[in-house]
Design an enzyme around this catalytic site. Structure first.
Site, PDB file in Angstrom:
ATOM      1  N   ILE A  99      -1.645  -7.069  -7.084  1.00  0.00           N
ATOM      2  CA  ILE A  99      -0.173  -7.725  -8.277  1.00  0.00           C
ATOM      3  C   ILE A  99      -0.816  -9.428  -7.913  1.00  0.00           C
ATOM      4  O   ILE A  99      -0.719  -9.894  -6.954  1.00  0.00           O
ATOM      5  CB  ILE A  99       1.106  -7.625  -7.461  1.00  0.00           C
ATOM      6  CG1 ILE A  99       0.964  -5.981  -8.018  1.00  0.00           C
ATOM      7  CG2 ILE A  99       1.334  -8.603  -8.452  1.00  0.00           C
ATOM      8  CD1 ILE A  99       1.072  -4.956  -9.731  1.00  0.00           C
TER       9      ILE A  99
ATOM     10  N   ASN B  85       5.087  -0.060  -3.562  1.00  0.00           N
ATOM     11  CA  ASN B  85       3.505   1.051  -3.728  1.00  0.00           C
ATOM     12  C   ASN B  85       4.296   1.703  -2.808  1.00  0.00           C
ATOM     13  O   ASN B  85       4.830   1.974  -1.992  1.00  0.00           O
ATOM     14  CB  ASN B  85       2.750   0.050  -3.392  1.00  0.00           C
ATOM     15  CG  ASN B  85       1.288   0.390  -2.929  1.00  0.00           C
ATOM     16  OD1 ASN B  85       0.614   1.487  -4.365  1.00  0.00           O
ATOM     17  ND2 ASN B  85       0.719   0.078  -2.307  1.00  0.00           N
TER      18      ASN B  85
ATOM     19  N   HIS C 231       1.023   3.841  -0.191  1.00  0.00           N
ATOM     20  CA  HIS C 231      -0.565   3.856  -0.224  1.00  0.00           C
ATOM     21  C   HIS C 231      -0.218   5.039   1.280  1.00  0.00           C
ATOM     22  O   HIS C 231       0.558   5.559   2.291  1.00  0.00           O
ATOM     23  CB  HIS C 231      -0.534   2.886   1.466  1.00  0.00           C
ATOM     24  CG  HIS C 231      -2.186   2.697   1.227  1.00  0.00           C
ATOM     25  ND1 HIS C 231      -2.422   2.433   0.420  1.00  0.00           N
ATOM     26  CD2 HIS C 231      -2.201   2.897   2.492  1.00  0.00           C
ATOM     27  CE1 HIS C 231      -4.156   2.037   1.534  1.00  0.00           C
ATOM     28  NE2 HIS C 231      -3.624   3.002   2.696  1.00  0.00           N
TER      29      HIS C 231
HETATM   30  C1  GAR Z   1      -2.386   7.996  -3.944  1.00  0.00           C
HETATM   31  O1  GAR Z   1      -2.696   9.034  -2.762  1.00  0.00           O
HETATM   32  C2  GAR Z   1      -2.111   6.422  -3.776  1.00  0.00           C
HETATM   33  O2  GAR Z   1      -1.213   6.494  -2.113  1.00  0.00           O
HETATM   34  C3  GAR Z   1      -2.938   6.146  -3.822  1.00  0.00           C
HETATM   35  O3  GAR Z   1      -4.315   6.497  -4.606  1.00  0.00           O
HETATM   36  C4  GAR Z   1      -3.643   7.653  -4.887  1.00  0.00           C
HETATM   37  C5  GAR Z   1      -2.982   8.284  -6.188  1.00  0.00           C
HETATM   38  O4  GAR Z   1      -2.946   9.184  -6.504  1.00  0.00           O
HETATM   39  N1  GAR Z   1      -2.838   4.091  -3.632  1.00  0.00           N
HETATM   40  C6  GAR Z   1      -3.597   3.743  -2.916  1.00  0.00           C
HETATM   41  O5  GAR Z   1      -4.832   3.687  -1.946  1.00  0.00           O
HETATM   42  C7  GAR Z   1      -3.013   1.692  -3.226  1.00  0.00           C
HETATM   43  N2  GAR Z   1      -3.775   1.268  -2.384  1.00  0.00           N
HETATM   44  P1  GAR Z   1      -2.455   9.553  -7.866  1.00  0.00           P
HETATM   45  O6  GAR Z   1      -2.813   9.412  -8.857  1.00  0.00           O
HETATM   46  O7  GAR Z   1      -3.009  10.968  -8.121  1.00  0.00           O
HETATM   47  O8  GAR Z   1      -1.017   9.427  -7.769  1.00  0.00           O
END
Ligand code: GAR
Length: 193
Positions: A93, A107, A109
């Site tokens: 962002i 967010n 993570h």
């Molecule tokens: C999730 O596990 C989220 O925590 C991760 O992407 C995935 C999205 O899954 N985010 C990151 O790694 C951010 N750095 P989704 O599209 O099924 O919600």
């Protein structure tokens, strides 16, 4: 009812978990818009299934982050969005969005931050051989997965089974995001730093 926008780049399972919690009456919010930088990502179809408008953009069609974030802020303001919820949005962002939504961007993570920030946190954790990993919900700042932590949940690694470990992590995310947002919107989280 808190008006939110969900930003996503991938499958959208966290988006769906939030929407389903809203539908069950567990979270007093409304997803006004889903925003994605990946027009072909599965999140788009999921959002359409729930009749939620989607704004897709392609970052490289803009001359700068500031340029596309200016458009994003206009859209958020048109929809009177109060909180920005990142759910697998794989883009940092920038200062424009941070200034317009100061302390209003969160967010999730898939690790116990500050361990394993960035991409493929689950793979990073497994490669490191940790036995306990987890999920973190945090405020967003200019860094990558670095803002103040709002909540965490621990998840035990299933030895030698990435798929089962991932399933546990995603299940933990779907629970933790909703309960954290509920507290956040009710002003029930105290940040002590
Ligand atoms: C999730 O596990 C989220 O925590 C991760 O992407 C995935 C999205 O899954 N985010 C990151 O790694 C951010 N750095 P989704 O599209 O099924 O919600």
């Amino acid at each position: 009812t808190t008006k939110i926008a969900v930003f996503a780049s991938g499958s959208g399972s966290n988006f769906q978990a939030i929407q389903e919690a809203i539908d069950r009456g567990e979270l007093d919010a409304q997803i006004e818009i889903v925003l994605t930088d990946k027009p072909n990502a599965p999140i788009v179809k999921r959002a359409e299934k729930f009749n939620i408008p989607v704004f897709s953009f392609i970052a490289k069609h803009y001359e700068s982050k500031e340029a596309y974030e200016t458009e994003i802020v206009n859209i958020l303001e048109e929809h009177e969005v109060e909180w920005v919820i990142l759910a697998g949005y794989m883009r940092l962002i920038g200062s424009k969005l941070l200034a317009s939504y100061a302390n209003r961007i969160v967010n999730i993570h898939p690790s116990l931050l500050p361990s394993f920030p960035g991409k493929d946190a689950i793979g990073q954790a497994l490669a490191h051989g940790v036995k306990i990993t987890g999920v973190t919900v945090h405020f967003v700042d200019e860094g990558m997965d670095t803002g103040p932590i709002l909540s965490q949940a621990a998840v035990e690694v299933v030895e030698g089974d990435r798929e089962a470990t991932e399933a546990r992590i995603h299940a933990a995310e779907h629970k933790l995001y909703t309960t954290t947002l509920k507290k956040l919107f009710a002003d029930e989280i105290n940040l002590i730093h």
